[in-house]
Design an enzyme around this catalytic site. Structure first.
Site, PDB file in Angstrom:
ATOM      1  N   ASP A  54      32.803  49.223 -23.057  1.00  0.00           N
ATOM      2  CA  ASP A  54      31.336  50.190 -23.390  1.00  0.00           C
ATOM      3  C   ASP A  54      30.644  50.478 -22.352  1.00  0.00           C
ATOM      4  OD1 ASP A  54      31.142  50.488 -26.555  1.00  0.00           O
ATOM      5  OD2 ASP A  54      29.906  48.157 -26.372  1.00  0.00           O
TER       6      ASP A  54
HETATM    7  C1  BGC Z   1      25.628  46.642 -22.756  1.00  0.00           C
HETATM    8  C2  BGC Z   1      26.917  46.319 -22.638  1.00  0.00           C
HETATM    9  C3  BGC Z   1      27.157  45.846 -23.876  1.00  0.00           C
HETATM   10  C4  BGC Z   1      27.316  46.956 -25.201  1.00  0.00           C
HETATM   11  C5  BGC Z   1      28.103  46.442 -26.189  1.00  0.00           C
HETATM   12  C6  BGC Z   1      26.415  48.041 -24.479  1.00  0.00           C
HETATM   13  O1  BGC Z   1      24.515  49.037 -24.494  1.00  0.00           O
HETATM   14  O2  BGC Z   1      24.567  47.088 -22.470  1.00  0.00           O
HETATM   15  O3  BGC Z   1      26.891  45.822 -21.463  1.00  0.00           O
HETATM   16  O4  BGC Z   1      28.575  44.315 -23.774  1.00  0.00           O
HETATM   17  O5  BGC Z   1      26.287  47.573 -24.814  1.00  0.00           O
HETATM   18  O6  BGC Z   1      28.265  47.317 -27.183  1.00  0.00           O
HETATM   19  O1  IFM Z   2      33.624  45.999 -26.452  1.00  0.00           O
HETATM   20  C1  IFM Z   2      32.958  46.013 -26.600  1.00  0.00           C
HETATM   21  C2  IFM Z   2      31.983  45.191 -28.006  1.00  0.00           C
HETATM   22  O2  IFM Z   2      32.681  46.196 -28.573  1.00  0.00           O
HETATM   23  C3  IFM Z   2      30.573  44.937 -27.620  1.00  0.00           C
HETATM   24  N1  IFM Z   2      29.503  44.083 -26.966  1.00  0.00           N
HETATM   25  C4  IFM Z   2      31.228  44.568 -25.657  1.00  0.00           C
HETATM   26  C5  IFM Z   2      32.474  44.690 -24.828  1.00  0.00           C
HETATM   27  C6  IFM Z   2      32.366  45.094 -24.081  1.00  0.00           C
HETATM   28  O3  IFM Z   2      32.391  46.399 -23.598  1.00  0.00           O
END
Ligand code: BGC
Ligand code: IFM
Length: 817
Positions: free
Chosen positions: A488
């Site tokens: 993400d």
């Molecule tokens: C966070 C990332 C996280 C992700 C998960 C983001 O908003 O900052 O570190 O892993 O969301 O979807």
């Molecule tokens: O792939 C994502 C997931 O959807 C939510 N936690 C963090 C992962 C890596 O960014």
């Protein structure tokens, strides 16, 4: 250092000190009513949706930590204590918390009085039961008081913590049964559709429903005024903060014990519809509450409900069990992997002690991945979930990134644009079909954007998912990354329209140039599943066309996505490489090494083995494999959020547990069982229980991230429970290391184990048949099946065709070599 131990016979983790490094929680509830409960009785409850229908209030990031929950105070003479230690923190003579499958038991004792509190959510009911047994272990009669305490949330948890100008005037309660039954009915005046009840099955000496009356002015729940004074105030909340508290006066002769049943229930009013908009007086319809409370008004009924819950779990976990020389492996496979898979299936990424329940609901990619570890447990629920997820897809194949569990509607605030999302739908669907052989799911009429008038069959959803990638290729012919892919935080479309203009910094967007090698790997891997599904439907021309697109993608990856020693990660908006030896930082990333190898891109050519060797050489640490190296030490606006983290945390070179099993699986693809095992055990909770003081999160489940070697707190985990790691590690260990893998036409047995293992036995239910599997490894190899014997007859290959199986039990013997 440990703070407890596993009790495998009971399927429990036993915590022996309340002072765990962080709250160690459990989840109660498997269906619609859920509670989070920590080892000191902190936590909260909700019905279906942690944001929209929250029953009890919790304050995240509170001081002291984890200081709201469903509490019982015991006032015995001048001493006030809680069976779970919090919130009074009175030193206990003994303390134990047992987190089991959907229940938790707290045992505390003080001054010759023991309290055992059993918390669970019964199957088929929308309530939490708190069974409290008190025993006098002294030789004198004891007279003491018990005060219960829950703080109600005004249903919408987001509103509850922000809209005080309204909230302080909406709270309403009703008192029934002389104070034994306390009803929280805020919102009922207007909607009439639901309320909460908190009741005890005994006469009470008093009650309270107004928080300030209970706690006292400027009071706190570590020393409520009512408890200190020993008398309830019989307060009736009007606005402000409704609570539920009962006062029981208890007398116990020497050796005597008494049990009380407290029920916290969510109640829906079936006649609400006809009341909406009518100026009624708002008195609750208590009939459904009576029915609920009647189910749990005696100890016998509650014990039977707990026994049902345990039987439910024993049956579920019985679908897949193993027995090996590795106690910790057995413990994880037979109990905790599968338990965490159920919890992630239920919660997605919504409610944990790191997810507030109001931020994210169900993630499209997250829930698709959760299915991979859950589908063997309850295939019907997996089927329903797949179709729910697909119904939030857009007509062009893209998808809302998240949706709310209650409404099942896409979350417009987050929107779409994460270009890996559509392919995860194929992953989930393929796992379901392989497990069940049920192709009828493909015929289900399924909406787009939750609009039934826009429905097609589910097969068309898969087609659009596959074609979304085909239609969104970048300059090298690799998939466009969009706002981000699985990672993400890799936001490669942060660019300026005009040279010299400042970068766009308001968050990830889409663009035509930035490309993802990771999505290419996914496309090849799950594209092959799409081809199989097409073939099964007789769509040979389409299958052929898809195969061509896949072959082309493989060639493109080897041409434009290979960096010499490993797979590149991406190209940014400027067509510069990401994850290359040419980069200043972030030269190698874990994700494409995992997925391109799982997809077998360049397997024959030697790229896969090389990529695995590079992971070992550059990304390995004693606590697991870090996501990238070198960590980003400065902010790179053209890469986005990833470089906003300090080195070693989260996506910036943290040990992201989720993609460690990708590497372990990839190692099985290249046949390195010893290394696959090493990768598996390094992050596996049971194997790292001894370093709980460093790891800090629960030693019975995975966390999303462990701080990497670049971080000062190397080895410290965060974000436990709700992570795709749960499903992926179970997939890794069950399907690739132990190698018991459902396929379209049958069950494949293809172990890739550490050479020291002599073998193992397993019981696997698959399509209504129980397979009793014995794997022997007489030559101590890492991979390879020399012989497969099914019900005494040797078969060719190592796939047991489902069609050839007759009878409900099948014996399989596999000789490795
Ligand atoms: C966070 C990332 C996280 C992700 C998960 C983001 O908003 O900052 O570190 O892993 O969301 O979807
Ligand atoms: O792939 C994502 C997931 O959807 C939510 N936690 C963090 C992962 C890596 O960014």
């Amino acid at each position: 250092m440990k703070f407890g131990h596993f009790d495998d016979a009971q399927k429990e983790y036993v915590i022996t000190s309340p002072r765990t490094p962080l709250p160690w929680i459990n989840y109660l509830g498997c269906e619609n009513f859920f509670s989070l409960v920590s080892n000191t009785c902190g936590g909260y409850s909700f019905y279906k949706d942690a944001k929209l229908l929250r029953l009890t209030r919790y304050r995240y990031n509170n001081v002291p930590l984890d200081s709201n929950g469903h509490y019982y105070y015991i006032k015995d003479g001048g001493t006030v204590w809680n069976p779970g230690w919090m919130p009074t923190k009175t030193e206990l003579d003994s303390y134990e918390c047992r987190h089991g499958m959907g229940y938790s038991v707290f045992k505390g004792s003080k001054n010759g009085l023991t309290a055992e509190l059993t918390d669970f959510v019964p199957m088929g009911s929308t309530c939490e039961i708190n069974k409290l047994t008190l025993k006098n272990t002294t030789t004198d009669t004891k007279e003491f008081s018990v005060f219960s305490y829950v703080e109600f949330c005004l249903w919408n948890a987001m509103d509850d913590m922000t809209n005080f100008q309204r909230n302080f005037s909406t709270g309403e309660v009703e008192i029934h049964a002389d104070g034994s039954q306390l009803f929280h009915k805020t919102e009922y005046r207007e909607r009439r559709n639901h309320y909460a009840v908190y009741a005890v099955n005994a006469p009470v000496a008093g009650f309270d429903t107004d928080r300030d009356s209970f706690l006292g002015a400027y009071g706190e729940n570590s020393a409520p005024a009512v408890v200190t004074n020993g008398e309830s105030k019989n307060s009736v909340a009007s606005g402000w903060s409704p609570i539920g508290s009962h006062h029981l006066k208890v007398t116990l002769a020497p050796g005597e014990e008494k049990t009380y049943i407290f029920v916290l229930g969510y109640v829906e009013n079936p006649v609400a519809e006809k009341w909406i908009g009518r100026p009624e007086d708002g008195v609750i319809n208590r009939a459904p509450a009576d029915a609920l409370l009647a189910k749990f008004d005696t100890t016998e009924k509650v014990d039977a409900a707990l026994a049902d819950l345990k039987a439910y779990w024993n049956n579920l976990l019985g679908h897949f069990t193993i027995s090996s020389s590795e106690e910790k492996l057995d413990r994880m496979v037979n109990i905790w992997h599968q338990y965490q898979c159920m919890v992630t299936f239920n919660m997605s990424r919504s409610a944990s002690y790191f997810e507030s329940g109001i931020g994210r609901g169900m993630g499209f990619r997250d829930s698709c991945q959760d299915l991979l570890g859950f589908v063997h447990l309850i295939p019907d629920r997996a089927r329903e979930r797949i179709l729910d997820i697909a119904a939030t897809q857009f007509e062009d194949g893209s998808a809302y990134h998240q949706y709310q569990p209650l409404t099942k509607k896409g979350n417009a605030d987050i929107g779409s644009g994460f270009n890996d999302d559509p392919l995860w739908l194929i992953a989930g669907a393929a796992a379901y079909i392989k497990e069940t052989g049920d192709y009828s799911i493909l015929d289900e009429m399924t909406p787009y954007d939750s609009d039934p008038s826009k429905a097609t069959d589910f097969m068309e959803h898969l087609r659009r998912s596959f074609n979304y990638t085909v239609k969104h290729l970048g300059p090298h012919g690799l998939p466009q990354i969009g706002r981000a892919d699985w990672n993400d935080c890799l936001n490669l479309n942060c660019f300026s329209e005009e040279p010299g203009e400042s970068f766009q910094t308001f968050g990830p967007s889409e663009g035509p140039n930035a490309e993802s090698v990771f999505i290419a790997g996914m496309f090849v891997k799950y594209g092959k599943d799409y081809v199989e599904i097409c073939k099964h439907r007789g769509l040979d021309a389409e299958a052929k066309e898809a195969e061509e697109a896949i072959h082309k993608m493989e060639a493109t990856v080897l041409d434009a996505g290979w960096d010499g020693e490993w797979f590149l990660r991406a190209y940014d908006h400027y067509k510069n490489k990401v994850g290359s030896k040419e980069c200043e930082e972030g030269k190698i990333f874990i994700e494409p090494q995992g997925f391109c190898v799982i997809a077998e891109i360049g397997l024959k050519e030697g790229n896969c083995l090389k990529a695995m060797q590079s992971v070992e050489k550059y990304l390995d640490t004693k606590y697991g494999i870090v996501l990238l190296q070198p960590a980003y030490h400065r902010y790179h606006v053209e890469l986005g959020e990833i470089s906003s983290y300090p080195p070693g945390y989260k996506e910036n070179a943290g040990i992201f547990c989720h993609n460690n099993p990708w590497i372990s699986i990839a190692e099985t693809v290249v046949g390195r069982g010893n290394r696959a095992w090493q990768v598996y055990t390094r992050t596996c909770p049971a194997y790292i229980e001894d370093i709980s003081e460093i790891h800090r999160t629960e030693p019975y489940v995975y966390s999303q991230m462990i701080a990497g070697k670049d971080a000062p707190n190397f080895g410290e985990a965060k974000n436990s429970w709700l992570t795709g790691t749960a499903a992926w590690t179970f997939l890794d260990v069950s399907q690739y290391i132990l190698g018991i893998r459902p396929d379209y036409d049958g069950l494949v047995i293809d172990p890739c184990i550490p050479s020291h293992m002599d073998g193992f036995t397993a019981k696997r239910e698959f399509r209504g048949v129980t397979y009793h599997i014995t794997v022997k490894n007489p030559s101590h190899v890492e991979k390879g099946v020399a012989k497969t014997i099914v019900d005494g007859k040797e078969i060719a290959g190592n796939m047991i065709p489902a069609a050839d199986v007759t009878g409900s039990d099948v014996n399989v013997e596999v000789i490795m070599g």
